[in-house]
Design an enzyme around this catalytic site. Sequence first.
Site, PDB file in Angstrom:
ATOM      1  NE  ARG A  27      13.048  11.298 -21.786  1.00 53.74           N
ATOM      2  CZ  ARG A  27      13.438  12.542 -21.538  1.00 53.74           C
ATOM      3  NH1 ARG A  27      14.628  12.758 -21.029  1.00 53.74           N
ATOM      4  NH2 ARG A  27      12.645  13.567 -21.782  1.00 53.74           N
ATOM      5  CD1 TRP A  81       4.841   8.042 -19.385  1.00 56.76           C
ATOM      6  CD2 TRP A  81       3.823  10.038 -19.473  1.00 56.76           C
ATOM      7  NE1 TRP A  81       4.247   8.265 -18.181  1.00 56.76           N
ATOM      8  CE2 TRP A  81       3.615   9.473 -18.197  1.00 56.76           C
ATOM      9  CE3 TRP A  81       3.267  11.287 -19.749  1.00 56.76           C
ATOM     10  CZ2 TRP A  81       2.883  10.121 -17.208  1.00 56.76           C
ATOM     11  CZ3 TRP A  81       2.545  11.932 -18.768  1.00 56.76           C
ATOM     12  CH2 TRP A  81       2.360  11.344 -17.507  1.00 56.76           C
ATOM     13  CG  ASN A 107       9.407  15.312 -24.750  1.00 53.07           C
ATOM     14  OD1 ASN A 107       8.345  15.213 -24.149  1.00 53.07           O
ATOM     15  ND2 ASN A 107      10.569  15.516 -24.129  1.00 53.07           N
ATOM     16  N   GLY A 108       6.422  16.758 -25.682  1.00 47.42           N
ATOM     17  CA  GLY A 108       5.802  18.000 -25.222  1.00 47.42           C
ATOM     18  C   GLY A 108       4.324  17.972 -25.563  1.00 47.42           C
ATOM     19  CD  GLU A 491      11.595  10.862  -1.148  1.00 46.86           C
ATOM     20  OE1 GLU A 491      10.668  11.608  -1.504  1.00 46.86           O
ATOM     21  OE2 GLU A 491      12.244  10.161  -1.951  1.00 46.86           O
ATOM     22  CE  LYS A 495      11.243   7.355  -3.897  1.00 52.66           C
ATOM     23  NZ  LYS A 495      11.639   8.684  -4.060  1.00 52.66           N
ATOM     24  CD  GLU A 498       8.298   7.256  -6.758  1.00 50.99           C
ATOM     25  OE1 GLU A 498       8.072   7.855  -7.806  1.00 50.99           O
ATOM     26  OE2 GLU A 498       9.202   7.595  -5.979  1.00 50.99           O
TER      27      GLU A 498
HETATM   28  O1  M6R Z   1      13.762  15.783 -11.897  1.00 51.61           O
HETATM   29  P1  M6R Z   1      13.067  16.383 -10.704  1.00 51.61           P
HETATM   30  O2  M6R Z   1      13.843  16.207  -9.451  1.00 51.61           O
HETATM   31  O3  M6R Z   1      12.662  17.791 -10.924  1.00 51.61           O
HETATM   32  O4  M6R Z   1      11.752  15.523 -10.561  1.00 51.61           O
HETATM   33  C1  M6R Z   1      10.773  15.860  -9.619  1.00 51.61           C
HETATM   34  C2  M6R Z   1       9.815  14.737  -9.396  1.00 51.61           C
HETATM   35  O5  M6R Z   1       9.138  14.425 -10.587  1.00 51.61           O
HETATM   36  C3  M6R Z   1      10.515  13.476  -8.892  1.00 51.61           C
HETATM   37  O6  M6R Z   1      11.222  13.730  -7.719  1.00 51.61           O
HETATM   38  C4  M6R Z   1       9.483  12.355  -8.611  1.00 51.61           C
HETATM   39  O7  M6R Z   1       8.676  12.708  -7.546  1.00 51.61           O
HETATM   40  C5  M6R Z   1      10.207  11.035  -8.363  1.00 51.61           C
HETATM   41  N1  M6R Z   1       9.685  10.016  -9.209  1.00 51.61           N
HETATM   42  C6  M6R Z   1      10.065  10.519  -6.986  1.00 51.61           C
HETATM   43  O8  M6R Z   1      10.745   9.331  -6.789  1.00 51.61           O
END
Ligand code: M6R
Length: 618
Positions: A27, A81, A107-108, A491, A495, A498
């Site tokens: 996570r 985090w 968490n939050g 996309e 990729k 990140e």
């Molecule tokens: O769990 P989700 O699909 O809602 O997450 C959305 C984004 O946080 C997620 O797609 C993020 O952009 C990824 N790390 C991309 O690889």
Amino acid sequence: MCGIVGYIGKDNAKKVVIDGLAKLEYRGYDSAGIALLDRGNLEIEKIAETEDKKKSKILQLDEMVGDKYKDAKVAIGHTRWATHGAPSVLNAHPHISNDGKVAVVHNGIVENYAELREKLLEKYNIHCKSETDTEVIAQLLSVFCAGGMNPAEAMLEATSMMKGAYAIAAIYEGDETEIVGYRKDAPMIVCHTDEGSFIASDMTAVLKYTKDVYFLEDDEMVICRADSMDIFDRNMNKVQKKAFHVDWSIEAAEKGGYDHFMLKEIHDQPTVLGDTLSRRLTSDGSIKLDGIKLSLEDLNNIDKIYIVACGTAYHAGLIGKHLIEKWAKIPVEVDVASEFRYRDPLVDDRTLFVAVTQSGETLDTLMALREAKSKGARVLSIVNVVGSSIARESDDVFYTWAGPEIAVASTKGYTTQLMCLYLIALHMGLLKGTITDEYAKGIIGELKAVPEKVERLLEKERDIAELAKEIYKKELIFYIGRGLDASVALEGSLKLKEISYINSFAIAAGELKHGTIALMDKDTIVFALATQDELAEKTLSNIVEVAARGAYVVAITKEKNEFFKKESDRVLFIPECFDEVSPLLSIIQLQLIAYFVAKEKGENIDMPRNLAKSVTVE
Ligand code: M6R
């Protein structure tokens, strides 16, 4: 985002909680800690900055704790985090009250924490030690218990004063009988087995013990005991719930011999794409959508569709717009959730709101969904995690069946979202009569062929690994394309950035000449997607333009388009396919590029810096 694990039962609580935290590492976190009740004494161990950056912090926490507390039967643990305050031992959870009586993981975000700190100081002379919002929870719980409340009453009192989103677990010195948990707008699952009771942020932490879990709803509290578990609402009425059965195997959440989860998940795609599709096809090859009750009458009552999501899921939504508008002739707007929720969108009861999300817990998407629902929209969600908040709050749920996605960079999550969008768009088109059965059968035939075509692409991953060696030192990489390729470019670029931290962005090829082409020179790499037959020549012209400015061009096109070799430095081919399904193939090449570039750079591929898998805060 932060991960919580709590356990009370007959096993070694330290081991159960540390194992669970290890499962939640994906996570994203920067520090970690555990609180245990050892013969009634509250003990806390935390870790933040470590000498060995390559070694998992959870492993190091485990080594640090060693053989201590092996008789403890109650523990809560946390992966943090950082939001409020830098990653440090002081700011890591669990947080303990100043009297040493209460330990809390959270968490939050407690939005009014500053006001609560002041209150604690003024009224009780309690100084918070850390910079976090979480510490106020521990202090409040201890104040209320000192005033005569029991732990459950204290939890209700403290949460009545808090604003924001929170999943909390708390334990109390001298009380080895229970863990108290609470949820509001942040995910929390609970379960009870012969071994005891568990609390966690998601089910991967408990898969080893059970596949039947309960999801806490907002403003529900759980009391976990070794031999039982009860869920309550805020009036202390017991809540009866149905357990969600999750058919994920433990192996599915492991690397299975691959160097990284990301590579494993890229390789999972032929199987999961096949599963996602075949579960929705009848023996005669027609579409049968489980979880979606939309009838023709419903569709006729819809004027507009909003697809709302974040990150990769948003990019899937862009393809979905194209497909739904083309096949079902319904206008579609795609929006990022963090924008949608604050812009007073034009939504009413003639709107269909489609949420796309892998985790089903992304806070912005969840809040956008609630905003749309409050305005009367019908909500359909495309979700991977069964029983997640977004799935539970939707009118129709279409599961992607991708299995657990552990790497932060989404791969199979994205392609299975696309597969679902193909099926939904075809279904809508067939219902409305805007496409024929024959046309739909043609597309379904193409979709059925995708898993085998993806296999073929994966067999050639060595070529991409070689290409990565040539480009991994570059500092600027563009992705261009037209039509569906422009969405795939976004996309591919995400990729890469990140996980490799290379500055990259994607742009519709036709937009280049309106400004961005100024950046092109001999140090630029351009990935040019040209998989759409009618647009291929136009993209070829853009390739010529950027090449003329010195850019190194890697074209991605269909096998038949040999002529791209002449104008590009490299060409990566995808198998022949209908234009509409090419995103499912071209993205495989881009996922592999991102993976191998990051690998060449020696980056932490599965857990990139600053990122979290499931973004459960704003
Ligand atoms: O769990 P989700 O699909 O809602 O997450 C959305 C984004 O946080 C997620 O797609 C993020 O952009 C990824 N790390 C991309 O690889």
